[in-house]
Design an enzyme around this catalytic site. Structure first.
Site, short mmCIF file in Angstrom:
data_model
loop_
_atom_site.label_atom_id
_atom_site.label_comp_id
_atom_site.label_asym_id
_atom_site.label_seq_id
_atom_site.Cartn_x
_atom_site.Cartn_y
_atom_site.Cartn_z
CG ASP A 104 -2.02 1.01 1.22
OD1 ASP A 104 -2.88 1.02 0.32
OD2 ASP A 104 -2.01 1.84 2.15
CE1 TYR A 216 -5.43 7.53 0.73
CE2 TYR A 216 -4.94 7.75 3.06
CZ TYR A 216 -5.28 6.96 1.98
OH TYR A 216 -5.49 5.62 2.15
CG HIS A 271 -5.47 -3.24 -0.44
ND1 HIS A 271 -4.61 -3.00 -1.49
CD2 HIS A 271 -5.32 -2.18 0.41
CE1 HIS A 271 -3.98 -1.84 -1.30
NE2 HIS A 271 -4.39 -1.34 -0.14
#
Length: 302
Positions: A104, A216, A271
């Site tokens: 990730d 982010y 994921h």
């Protein structure tokens, strides 16, 4: 608790690194391997993989800047700075060469670590990540393709907006983290209560959600950093791992844009490979590390 292959608790510590303080776990001996987690996780994500590595490797598991039990500075959440954090930590711990396993956001940071510290990183395992600047942002769009393919990443735009996410998430960290962790997996039950409790504990601490959102919010900076780094291809072996229900083969497709020596593998999973299919992941990662972890880094092509 995280244990090594003998069942002994791993060692923990804190170290000053690149202007911040990182919490880390370490165990085992041999060539060094550093494991970089993603979001909304901590180094605890690697608890199943660590005892499979410690018989042969000196394993270092940091909590990334702002996450887990590491310090939460006001800035520095772009992937290049966070990569330099890890390089400083590894130098502090006496490792002058090491393999990198990232998943990730930890995979994107792992790529920057390999690109920025080419004389240190011997090999890279890149698991389940999309690159800012190379298509990651496209998945924020509400399109039939993104929705049907399960990659409508609605949270990218939400997290990027200042202040509003903090207002709405405050007091609901458990609900958000539980949803994000379970929704992105083929095996939701692999999100065990101990892991959920650990992630909620860390992200509920003062500054925990702010730090997560800051990662982010640095995406546009990351995009430019990735474009700059891509001008010189990696000269190290790369193993690109995907989950069939999430990013899948795109992990390998992406890495072929950045490196010459790329091998790919896709698991029947979502994921979070190291928690969903840790045994299967180890079966693929261990031979790769055995072939490349102790090799000296070589320069990439320009």
């Amino acid at each position: 608790m995280m244990i090594d292959h003998r069942g002994a608790p791993v060692r923990t510590g804190r170290a000053a690194a690149n202007g911040t303080s990182l919490h880390y776990r370490t165990a085992g001996s041999g060539p060094a391997v550093v494991l970089l987690h993603g979001v909304p996780k901590t180094g605890y994500h690697w608890r199943h993989l660590v005892p499979k590595l410690t018989p042969r490797y000196a394993v270092v598991v940091p909590d990334l800047r702002g996450l887990g039990d590491s310090a939460r500075p006001a800035g520095g959440y772009d992937s290049a700075t966070m990569a330099d954090d890890v390089a400083a930590l590894m130098a502090r711990l006496g490792h002058d060469a090491y393999a990198v396993i990232g998943e990730d956001w930890g995979a994107v940071i792992g790529y920057q670590l390999a690109a920025r510290h080419r004389d240190r990183v011997t090999s890279l395992v890149f698991a389940e990540a999309l690159f800012p600047g190379y298509g990651f942002e496209d998945h924020a769009a509400l399109t039939p393709e993104n929705v049907a393919g399960g990659l409508h990443l609605w949270h990218l735009g939400f997290y990027f907006q200042p202040d509003v996410p903090e207002m709405l998430i405050a007091g609901h960290e458990r609900e958000l983290i539980t949803y994000m962790i379970k929704n992105e997996r083929s095996r939701p039950d692999s999100a065990t209560p101990d892991a959920i409790e650990e992630y909620v504990r860390c992200y509920s601490m003062p500054g925990g959600i702010r730090a997560m959102l800051s990662i982010y919010r640095a995406m546009l900076v990351d995009a430019e950093q990735n474009r700059q780094a891509a001008r010189r291809r990696l000269g190290i072996p790369v193993l690109a791992l995907g989950g069939s229900a999430f990013i899948g083969e795109r992990n390998e497709t992406q890495m072929r844009m950045f490196a010459d020596d790329v091998t790919g593998h896709v698991f029947d999973a979502g994921h979070d490979l190291a928690e969903e299919v840790p045994d299967e992941m180890a079966e693929v990662v261990l031979p790769f590390l055995a072939a490349h972890a102790a090799a000296r880094p070589r320069a990439g092509s320009r």
